[in-house]
Scaffold this active site. Structure first.
Site, PDB file in Angstrom:
ATOM      1  N   GLY A  95      -6.471  -4.260  -4.233  1.00 25.74           N
ATOM      2  CA  GLY A  95      -5.107  -4.118  -3.715  1.00 25.74           C
ATOM      3  C   GLY A  95      -4.747  -5.358  -2.911  1.00 25.74           C
ATOM      4  O   GLY A  95      -3.940  -5.308  -1.978  1.00 25.74           O
ATOM      5  N   GLY A 128      -1.090  -6.418  -2.296  1.00 26.47           N
ATOM      6  CA  GLY A 128      -0.196  -5.479  -1.624  1.00 26.47           C
ATOM      7  C   GLY A 128       0.068  -5.861  -0.173  1.00 26.47           C
ATOM      8  O   GLY A 128      -0.371  -6.918   0.308  1.00 26.47           O
ATOM      9  N   GLN A 129       0.781  -4.991   0.530  1.00 24.57           N
ATOM     10  CA  GLN A 129       1.215  -5.284   1.894  1.00 24.57           C
ATOM     11  C   GLN A 129       0.031  -5.534   2.828  1.00 24.57           C
ATOM     12  O   GLN A 129      -0.029  -6.539   3.529  1.00 24.57           O
ATOM     13  CB  GLN A 129       2.061  -4.111   2.429  1.00 24.57           C
ATOM     14  CG  GLN A 129       2.718  -4.404   3.757  1.00 24.57           C
ATOM     15  CD  GLN A 129       3.150  -3.151   4.506  1.00 24.57           C
ATOM     16  OE1 GLN A 129       2.682  -2.054   4.234  1.00 24.57           O
ATOM     17  NE2 GLN A 129       4.053  -3.321   5.456  1.00 24.57           N
ATOM     18  N   LEU A 130      -0.923  -4.621   2.816  1.00 22.60           N
ATOM     19  CA  LEU A 130      -2.079  -4.737   3.703  1.00 22.60           C
ATOM     20  C   LEU A 130      -3.089  -5.752   3.162  1.00 22.60           C
ATOM     21  O   LEU A 130      -3.633  -6.571   3.906  1.00 22.60           O
ATOM     22  CB  LEU A 130      -2.723  -3.341   3.807  1.00 22.60           C
ATOM     23  CG  LEU A 130      -3.760  -3.067   4.871  1.00 22.60           C
ATOM     24  CD1 LEU A 130      -3.272  -3.449   6.261  1.00 22.60           C
ATOM     25  CD2 LEU A 130      -4.144  -1.579   4.839  1.00 22.60           C
ATOM     26  N   ASP A 184      -6.568  -6.996  -8.060  1.00 23.07           N
ATOM     27  CA  ASP A 184      -5.307  -6.233  -8.080  1.00 23.07           C
ATOM     28  C   ASP A 184      -4.847  -6.179  -9.529  1.00 23.07           C
ATOM     29  O   ASP A 184      -5.404  -6.881 -10.384  1.00 23.07           O
ATOM     30  CB  ASP A 184      -4.239  -6.934  -7.201  1.00 23.07           C
ATOM     31  CG  ASP A 184      -3.190  -5.945  -6.679  1.00 23.07           C
ATOM     32  OD1 ASP A 184      -2.557  -5.269  -7.517  1.00 23.07           O
ATOM     33  OD2 ASP A 184      -2.999  -5.845  -5.462  1.00 23.07           O
ATOM     34  N   ASP A 241      -7.716  -2.735 -12.853  1.00 24.32           N
ATOM     35  CA  ASP A 241      -7.122  -1.455 -12.491  1.00 24.32           C
ATOM     36  C   ASP A 241      -8.248  -0.616 -11.884  1.00 24.32           C
ATOM     37  O   ASP A 241      -9.261  -0.356 -12.549  1.00 24.32           O
ATOM     38  CB  ASP A 241      -6.565  -0.792 -13.764  1.00 24.32           C
ATOM     39  CG  ASP A 241      -5.856   0.522 -13.458  1.00 24.32           C
ATOM     40  OD1 ASP A 241      -6.169   1.150 -12.424  1.00 24.32           O
ATOM     41  OD2 ASP A 241      -4.992   0.921 -14.266  1.00 24.32           O
ATOM     42  N   TYR A 246       0.733  12.334  -1.443  1.00 23.31           N
ATOM     43  CA  TYR A 246       0.051  11.220  -0.767  1.00 23.31           C
ATOM     44  C   TYR A 246      -0.856  11.756   0.352  1.00 23.31           C
ATOM     45  O   TYR A 246      -2.036  11.391   0.451  1.00 23.31           O
ATOM     46  CB  TYR A 246       1.116  10.283  -0.197  1.00 23.31           C
ATOM     47  CG  TYR A 246       0.614   9.150   0.653  1.00 23.31           C
ATOM     48  CD1 TYR A 246      -0.160   8.137   0.114  1.00 23.31           C
ATOM     49  CD2 TYR A 246       0.962   9.063   2.002  1.00 23.31           C
ATOM     50  CE1 TYR A 246      -0.589   7.073   0.899  1.00 23.31           C
ATOM     51  CE2 TYR A 246       0.542   8.003   2.790  1.00 23.31           C
ATOM     52  CZ  TYR A 246      -0.230   7.013   2.226  1.00 23.31           C
ATOM     53  OH  TYR A 246      -0.649   5.961   3.003  1.00 23.31           O
ATOM     54  N   LYS A 295      -4.899  11.611   0.727  1.00 29.08           N
ATOM     55  CA  LYS A 295      -5.588  10.980   1.866  1.00 29.08           C
ATOM     56  C   LYS A 295      -6.529  11.970   2.550  1.00 29.08           C
ATOM     57  O   LYS A 295      -7.642  11.625   2.949  1.00 29.08           O
ATOM     58  CB  LYS A 295      -4.568  10.418   2.864  1.00 29.08           C
ATOM     59  CG  LYS A 295      -3.816   9.199   2.356  1.00 29.08           C
ATOM     60  CD  LYS A 295      -4.739   8.003   2.169  1.00 29.08           C
ATOM     61  CE  LYS A 295      -4.023   6.757   1.698  1.00 29.08           C
ATOM     62  NZ  LYS A 295      -4.916   5.630   1.416  1.00 29.08           N
TER      63      LYS A 295
HETATM   64  N1  SER Z   1       3.442   4.093   5.408  1.00 27.97           N
HETATM   65  C1  SER Z   1       3.020   5.272   4.709  1.00 27.97           C
HETATM   66  C2  SER Z   1       4.161   5.895   3.995  1.00 27.97           C
HETATM   67  O1  SER Z   1       5.260   5.833   4.491  1.00 27.97           O
HETATM   68  C3  SER Z   1       2.410   6.267   5.660  1.00 27.97           C
HETATM   69  O2  SER Z   1       1.078   5.984   5.849  1.00 27.97           O
HETATM   70  O3  SER Z   1       3.969   6.476   2.975  1.00 27.97           O
END
Ligand code: SER
Length: 320
Positions: A10, A13-15, A34, A52, A142, A146
């Site tokens: 990843g 991505g952002q992080l 990625d 992937d 989501y 998690k």
């Molecule tokens: N930033 C995430 C979201 O909005 C939450 O962990 O889905």
């Protein structure tokens, strides 16, 4: 002694972008992975593997080939997109994590796996402050992924000795890279609407308080929790971490100190219900005690940095 090899999944991505940059700048050996190439020039010359994470054989082969010692698995479908494509989100989030954990259990050369959890593990029954071991009854795909992921990390830790590390991230806000498909995304995308002729259409109500964090602290938390001795990690699932909490009205008022003409309007959509199920803030006492978590960026600094990154011609100092 052979050097550590940090395999970042990843990484575009952002992080992942910010974490890869930080590790590379500090002289660590990184391998980026990625499904899409990194957008940032500073990352373009680093080793990159297009993969992937759902493909177990490819993941296993590449981790072995690259001699990965540390896996940072940062690829995920976020909350809003997950509600619209539940099966896809579940598959990406769960199959990806299970692949990594299984490979780590088989290849003892992998010393550690970092995987981010989220405030989304908490549901509306918690009240405004989520305790470290508070109820986790998430109401989004989501959040369920998690929550299940936390349990899987604990299971692999217990039964296979995999050294897993995890924190529950809030909304993350950084200058370099946008998020995609999250409920907290408004707090990043608003900075691309500072000087528009139309008011910024915010998809949450103005009084929706959520936990948030500047990317500098998100990366700091990851570096900190992955560097401490294994016996400092007393929580087998994921640690609450807290930096700041605000609602859109508060964020926009702070923006107006820099950009007096900034205007917003509120048009809550399906993401409002997701946000309403999440806590206002997290109790992060355990992270502070166990591995020294301490955030550094507060709201005024966050806004000053974002405003100056998004409008370099503007003076970053607010009107006093
Ligand atoms: N930033 C995430 C979201 O909005 C939450 O962990 O889905």
């Amino acid at each position: 002694m052979p050097r550590d090899v940090h395999f970042i999944i990843g990484a575009s991505g952002q992080l992942g972008t910010e974490f890869a940059l930080e590790l590379h700048r500090s002289g660590e050996r990184v391998v980026l992975a990625d499904i899409k190439h990194p957008a940032l020039d500073a990352l373009r010359d680093l080793p990159f593997i297009c993969l992937d994470v759902r493909d177990r054989d490819v993941v296993a082969a590449e981790l072995k080939r690259q001699g990965a010692t540390h896996v940072h698995h940062l690829a995920a479908a976020l909350s809003a997109r997950g509600e619209q494509e539940p099966q896809w989100a579940w598959d990406l989030n769960m199959r990806g994590l299970l692949n990594i954990l299984e490979v780590a259990a088989e290849h003892r050369t992998i010393a550690q796996v970092f995987w981010p959890s989220s405030i989304a593990v908490f549901g509306p029954d918690n009240g405004p402050v989520a305790e470290q071991n508070g109820h986790r009854l998430p109401e989004t795909v989501y959040g369920i992924s998690k929550q299940a992921g936390e349990q899987w990390c604990a299971w692999f830790r217990k039964h296979h000795g995999v050294d897993t590390r995890s924190v529950r991230y809030p909304g993350l806000i950084g200058e370099l890279c946008p998020p995609g498909g999250g409920t907290t995304d408004y707090a990043v995308e608003v900075f691309d609407h500072l000087h528009g002729t139309e008011p910024y259409p915010c998809f949450l109500r103005e009084d929706t308080v959520l936990p948030m964090m500047h990317m500098q602290d998100a990366i700091g938390a990851m570096l900190q929790i992955t560097s401490v001795e294994a016996d400092r990690i007393r929580n087998e699932e994921a640690y609450n971490i807290q930096a700041m909490s605000f609602d859109p009205a508060t964020l926009f008022a702070e923006i107006r100190r820099h950009v007096p003409g900034f205007r917003a309007e509120f048009q809550p959509d399906f993401r409002q219900a997701i946000a309403d199920g999440w806590p206002d803030r997290l109790d992060d006492t355990a992270a502070r005690q166990d591995w020294g978590w301490s955030p550094t960026v507060a709201l005024p600094e966050l806004v000053a940095r974002m405003v100056s990154a998004k409008s370099p011609a503007l003076e970053a100092e607010p009107d006093l």
